[in-house]
Design a protein around this motif. Structure first.
Motif, PDB file in Angstrom:
ATOM      1  N   PRO A 178     -23.159   5.937 -10.896  1.00  0.00           N
ATOM      2  CA  PRO A 178     -22.581   4.895 -11.744  1.00  0.00           C
ATOM      3  C   PRO A 178     -22.566   5.329 -13.210  1.00  0.00           C
ATOM      4  CG  PRO A 178     -24.136   3.940 -10.188  1.00  0.00           C
ATOM      5  CD  PRO A 178     -24.284   5.434 -10.077  1.00  0.00           C
ATOM      6  N   LEU A 179     -21.416   5.187 -13.844  1.00  0.00           N
ATOM      7  CA  LEU A 179     -21.309   5.536 -15.252  1.00  0.00           C
ATOM      8  C   LEU A 179     -22.265   4.693 -16.083  1.00  0.00           C
ATOM      9  CD1 LEU A 179     -19.895   7.072 -17.572  1.00  0.00           C
ATOM     10  CD2 LEU A 179     -18.194   5.222 -17.604  1.00  0.00           C
ATOM     11  N   ALA A 180     -22.445   3.434 -15.725  1.00  0.00           N
ATOM     12  CA  ALA A 180     -23.346   2.562 -16.488  1.00  0.00           C
ATOM     13  C   ALA A 180     -24.751   3.136 -16.538  1.00  0.00           C
ATOM     14  CB  ALA A 180     -23.355   1.161 -15.869  1.00  0.00           C
ATOM     15  N   ALA A 181     -25.201   3.773 -15.443  1.00  0.00           N
ATOM     16  CA  ALA A 181     -26.547   4.355 -15.420  1.00  0.00           C
ATOM     17  C   ALA A 181     -26.630   5.555 -16.358  1.00  0.00           C
ATOM     18  CB  ALA A 181     -26.916   4.756 -13.995  1.00  0.00           C
ATOM     19  N   LEU A 182     -25.590   6.395 -16.370  1.00  0.00           N
ATOM     20  CA  LEU A 182     -25.598   7.545 -17.273  1.00  0.00           C
ATOM     21  C   LEU A 182     -25.578   7.098 -18.733  1.00  0.00           C
ATOM     22  CD1 LEU A 182     -23.114   9.980 -15.482  1.00  0.00           C
ATOM     23  CD2 LEU A 182     -25.612  10.128 -15.549  1.00  0.00           C
ATOM     24  N   LEU A 183     -24.782   6.089 -19.040  1.00  0.00           N
ATOM     25  CA  LEU A 183     -24.718   5.604 -20.418  1.00  0.00           C
ATOM     26  C   LEU A 183     -26.039   4.961 -20.841  1.00  0.00           C
ATOM     27  CD1 LEU A 183     -21.099   4.134 -20.545  1.00  0.00           C
ATOM     28  CD2 LEU A 183     -21.911   6.337 -21.417  1.00  0.00           C
ATOM     29  N   ALA A 184     -26.687   4.251 -19.931  1.00  0.00           N
ATOM     30  CA  ALA A 184     -27.988   3.670 -20.255  1.00  0.00           C
ATOM     31  C   ALA A 184     -29.015   4.763 -20.512  1.00  0.00           C
ATOM     32  CB  ALA A 184     -28.439   2.753 -19.121  1.00  0.00           C
ATOM     33  N   GLU A 185     -28.932   5.849 -19.739  1.00  0.00           N
ATOM     34  CA  GLU A 185     -29.839   6.974 -19.935  1.00  0.00           C
ATOM     35  C   GLU A 185     -29.611   7.641 -21.290  1.00  0.00           C
ATOM     36  OE1 GLU A 185     -30.909  11.202 -17.665  1.00  0.00           O
ATOM     37  OE2 GLU A 185     -29.764   9.651 -16.617  1.00  0.00           O
ATOM     38  N   ALA A 186     -28.332   7.750 -21.683  1.00  0.00           N
ATOM     39  CA  ALA A 186     -28.025   8.372 -22.966  1.00  0.00           C
ATOM     40  C   ALA A 186     -28.326   7.450 -24.138  1.00  0.00           C
ATOM     41  CB  ALA A 186     -26.552   8.793 -22.996  1.00  0.00           C
ATOM     42  N   GLY A 187     -28.257   6.141 -23.922  1.00  0.00           N
ATOM     43  CA  GLY A 187     -28.566   5.190 -24.983  1.00  0.00           C
ATOM     44  C   GLY A 187     -27.469   5.064 -26.015  1.00  0.00           C
ATOM     45  N   PRO A 188     -26.452   4.179 -25.818  1.00  0.00           N
ATOM     46  CA  PRO A 188     -25.397   4.019 -26.817  1.00  0.00           C
ATOM     47  C   PRO A 188     -25.954   3.582 -28.171  1.00  0.00           C
ATOM     48  CG  PRO A 188     -24.788   2.963 -24.749  1.00  0.00           C
ATOM     49  CD  PRO A 188     -26.225   3.342 -24.624  1.00  0.00           C
ATOM     50  N   ALA A 189     -25.442   4.175 -29.224  1.00  0.00           N
ATOM     51  CA  ALA A 189     -25.801   3.738 -30.571  1.00  0.00           C
ATOM     52  C   ALA A 189     -25.232   2.354 -30.830  1.00  0.00           C
ATOM     53  CB  ALA A 189     -25.268   4.732 -31.600  1.00  0.00           C
ATOM     54  N   GLU A 190     -25.792   1.662 -31.812  1.00  0.00           N
ATOM     55  CA  GLU A 190     -25.374   0.291 -32.082  1.00  0.00           C
ATOM     56  C   GLU A 190     -23.899   0.195 -32.464  1.00  0.00           C
ATOM     57  OE1 GLU A 190     -27.793  -1.683 -34.896  1.00  0.00           O
ATOM     58  OE2 GLU A 190     -29.608  -1.649 -33.654  1.00  0.00           O
ATOM     59  N   ASP A 191     -23.342   1.242 -33.079  1.00  0.00           N
ATOM     60  CA  ASP A 191     -21.959   1.173 -33.539  1.00  0.00           C
ATOM     61  C   ASP A 191     -20.958   1.709 -32.512  1.00  0.00           C
ATOM     62  OD1 ASP A 191     -22.648   3.826 -33.695  1.00  0.00           O
ATOM     63  OD2 ASP A 191     -21.914   4.140 -35.742  1.00  0.00           O
ATOM     64  N   ALA A 192     -21.395   2.097 -31.325  1.00  0.00           N
ATOM     65  CA  ALA A 192     -20.483   2.626 -30.307  1.00  0.00           C
ATOM     66  C   ALA A 192     -19.597   1.511 -29.764  1.00  0.00           C
ATOM     67  CB  ALA A 192     -21.270   3.276 -29.175  1.00  0.00           C
ATOM     68  N   VAL A 193     -18.285   1.790 -29.683  1.00  0.00           N
ATOM     69  CA  VAL A 193     -17.348   0.776 -29.204  1.00  0.00           C
ATOM     70  C   VAL A 193     -16.502   1.256 -28.028  1.00  0.00           C
ATOM     71  CG1 VAL A 193     -17.212  -0.386 -31.437  1.00  0.00           C
ATOM     72  CG2 VAL A 193     -15.559   1.431 -30.888  1.00  0.00           C
ATOM     73  N   GLU A 194     -16.312   2.571 -27.878  1.00  0.00           N
ATOM     74  CA  GLU A 194     -15.498   3.082 -26.794  1.00  0.00           C
ATOM     75  C   GLU A 194     -16.134   4.326 -26.198  1.00  0.00           C
ATOM     76  OE1 GLU A 194     -10.932   1.595 -27.568  1.00  0.00           O
ATOM     77  OE2 GLU A 194     -11.335   3.743 -27.525  1.00  0.00           O
ATOM     78  N   ALA A 195     -15.761   4.594 -24.949  1.00  0.00           N
ATOM     79  CA  ALA A 195     -16.138   5.835 -24.276  1.00  0.00           C
ATOM     80  C   ALA A 195     -14.866   6.629 -24.023  1.00  0.00           C
ATOM     81  CB  ALA A 195     -16.858   5.554 -22.970  1.00  0.00           C
ATOM     82  N   VAL A 196     -14.821   7.857 -24.516  1.00  0.00           N
ATOM     83  CA  VAL A 196     -13.657   8.732 -24.361  1.00  0.00           C
ATOM     84  C   VAL A 196     -13.978   9.770 -23.296  1.00  0.00           C
ATOM     85  CG1 VAL A 196     -12.078  10.320 -25.515  1.00  0.00           C
ATOM     86  CG2 VAL A 196     -13.052   8.383 -26.784  1.00  0.00           C
ATOM     87  N   PHE A 197     -13.042   9.965 -22.364  1.00  0.00           N
ATOM     88  CA  PHE A 197     -13.246  10.844 -21.220  1.00  0.00           C
ATOM     89  C   PHE A 197     -12.263  12.009 -21.314  1.00  0.00           C
ATOM     90  CE2 PHE A 197     -14.160   6.467 -20.179  1.00  0.00           C
ATOM     91  CZ  PHE A 197     -15.470   6.540 -19.737  1.00  0.00           C
ATOM     92  N   THR A 198     -12.772  13.222 -21.234  1.00  0.00           N
ATOM     93  CA  THR A 198     -11.954  14.433 -21.371  1.00  0.00           C
ATOM     94  C   THR A 198     -11.952  15.200 -20.062  1.00  0.00           C
ATOM     95  OG1 THR A 198     -12.512  14.603 -23.721  1.00  0.00           O
ATOM     96  CG2 THR A 198     -11.624  16.572 -22.662  1.00  0.00           C
ATOM     97  N   GLY A 199     -10.745  15.523 -19.591  1.00  0.00           N
ATOM     98  CA  GLY A 199     -10.604  16.349 -18.406  1.00  0.00           C
ATOM     99  C   GLY A 199     -10.344  17.798 -18.781  1.00  0.00           C
ATOM    100  N   ALA A 200     -10.392  18.664 -17.785  1.00  0.00           N
ATOM    101  CA  ALA A 200     -10.174  20.089 -18.024  1.00  0.00           C
ATOM    102  C   ALA A 200      -8.710  20.476 -17.951  1.00  0.00           C
ATOM    103  CB  ALA A 200     -10.967  20.910 -17.009  1.00  0.00           C
ATOM    104  N   ASP A 201      -7.823  19.538 -17.611  1.00  0.00           N
ATOM    105  CA  ASP A 201      -6.403  19.867 -17.523  1.00  0.00           C
ATOM    106  C   ASP A 201      -5.789  19.856 -18.917  1.00  0.00           C
ATOM    107  OD1 ASP A 201      -7.145  17.175 -17.225  1.00  0.00           O
ATOM    108  OD2 ASP A 201      -5.205  16.604 -16.405  1.00  0.00           O
ATOM    109  N   HIS A 202      -5.020  20.897 -19.217  1.00  0.00           N
ATOM    110  CA  HIS A 202      -4.499  21.134 -20.567  1.00  0.00           C
ATOM    111  C   HIS A 202      -3.006  21.383 -20.494  1.00  0.00           C
ATOM    112  CE1 HIS A 202      -4.840  22.457 -24.795  1.00  0.00           C
ATOM    113  NE2 HIS A 202      -3.877  23.313 -24.480  1.00  0.00           N
TER     114      HIS A 202
END
Length: 384
Positions: free
Chosen positions: A133-157
């Motif tokens: 679950p992405l929510a578990a990874l984000l909780a582990e990383a600990g979002p900063a108070e000012d975080a508003v979005e999560a940006v996802f980058t793929g390897a396709d270019h």
């Protein structure tokens, strides 16, 4: 856009609409051979086999090596993560059955036609995705108070409308970090490692959202303090009527029902043939806004409707529901249609919702069927 020799504009043109009498271009046909939809007879499967699930690849399928792959979670976080695949698989995993649909499904049915991947209605599939679950990874990383979005980058270019880019999309942090939304960082599809075309070795799965949000070949999750304004977020995947419109973002899947084609097909036209009498009609229905609560079928192109039986599985709220009914076919050319209504009251329209990108066209499906008597046995030669 740079039109000079060697400039990206020489190979990457602007978005456009097809002319009134313009057929499919060689470029569109090339896209249609690289990408593929679900054969509609495969609606019989609760879970779509990977080779039948729809595929859309924006650029190239990247050359990925699972043994060296890493996923980073950084940006506006308190504890950045740098994970290899064994480290990810060591975390508690879940499996979710999720229906994915391309945002451009139905584009080729619009007029004027936006020039792009020419989908009819087949850009859909349902799989069982396993991952963390992405929510578990984000909780582990600990979002900063000012975080508003999560940006996802793929390897396709690649390059699109003159812009060279990695494929990137974002989600509001409130969505990405919500355990109830059940966003996954997935590494398996239908119990096996992800196939290359489906994002091996890691991809995002965002239940209820159109396919552009499900970033494949995922390598970075970056939390930001401001909304992401990259190409795939602000130039592409917007519902625009005019080129200069800001447009509304494409997000949740609009309700749709599809019918498994009855009878048997003509090879070239795919027109269907049935025999007179009772004909079973079956299919699937789904919506990202809420569960489908009604499916209706018409035999006259949408003038009159009757309810079909809807079969929902509460164990899989993010997956399509089955529907079925029996149609009594009589000789002649018939125009079957099917439409879905979801729990929010959204109903599939009889007229296509047009926009310049050809997104979210959930026009009701129509299936032309010829009901013809069975051929009579050929005369037998006289006895010797």
């Amino acid at each position: 856009m740079d039109p000079s020799p060697g400039g990206l504009g020489a190979v990457s043109g602007p978005a456009r609409l097809a002319g009134p009498d313009e057929g499919l271009s060689a470029q569109e046909l090339a896209l249609a051979t690289r990408n593929h939809g679900l054969p509609l007879e495969a609606l019989r499967y609760d879970v779509t086999p990977p080779g039948l699930h729809y595929v859309l690849v924006h650029y190239d399928i990247p050359d990925t090596a699972p043994d060296t792959w890493r996923l980073t979670v950084g940006g506006r976080v308190l504890r950045p993560l740098d994970l290899d695949l064994p480290g990810l698989r060591a975390r508690p995993a879940v499996t979710r059955r999720v229906t994915l649909e391309c945002a451009g499904n139905g584009r080729a049915l619009l007029g004027p036609r936006p020039v792009s991947q020419p989908w009819l209605v087949e850009a859909v599939g349902t799989a069982e995705w396993t991952g963390v679950p992405l929510a578990a990874l984000l909780a582990e990383a600990g979002p900063a108070e000012d975080a508003v979005e999560a940006v996802f980058t793929g390897a396709d270019h690649g390059v699109e409308r003159g812009v060279e880019q990695d494929y990137r999309r974002s989600l509001p942090l409130a969505t990405a970090a919500d355990p109830a939304r059940e966003v996954l960082v997935a590494y398996a599809m239908n119990g096996a490692p992800l196939p290359p075309q489906h994002g091996s070795p890691l991809r995002l799965v965002v239940p209820g959202w159109y396919g552009m949000a499900h970033v494949k070949w995922l390598r970075e999750v970056t939390l930001t303090a401001t909304p992401y304004t990259g190409f795939q977020q602000t130039a592409a995947y917007r519902l625009r009527q005019e080129p200069g419109d800001e447009g509304e973002p494409v997000t949740l899947i609009a309700p749709r029902a599809l019918m498994a084609p009855p009878g048997f097909p003509d090879f070239m036209s795919r027109a269907r043939v049935v025999r007179p009498g009772p004909v079973p009609l079956t299919g699937r229905a789904w919506s990202g806004h809420g569960p489908v609560v009604r499916v209706e079928v018409s035999e006259d192109g949408g003038a009159a409707w009757t309810d079909a039986e809807l079969v929902r599985d509460p164990a899989h709220p993010w997956a399509w529901a089955a529907w079925r009914t029996t149609w009594t076919a009589t000789p002649g050319l018939r125009h079957l249609a099917v439409r879905a209504t979801d729990a929010t009251g959204r109903v599939q329209p009889l007229a296509p919702p047009w926009n310049r990108g050809g997104f979210a066209n959930n026009l009701v499906q129509r299936v032309e069927v010829l009901c013809a008597p069975a051929p009579t046995a050929p005369p037998q030669p006289p006895a010797a």
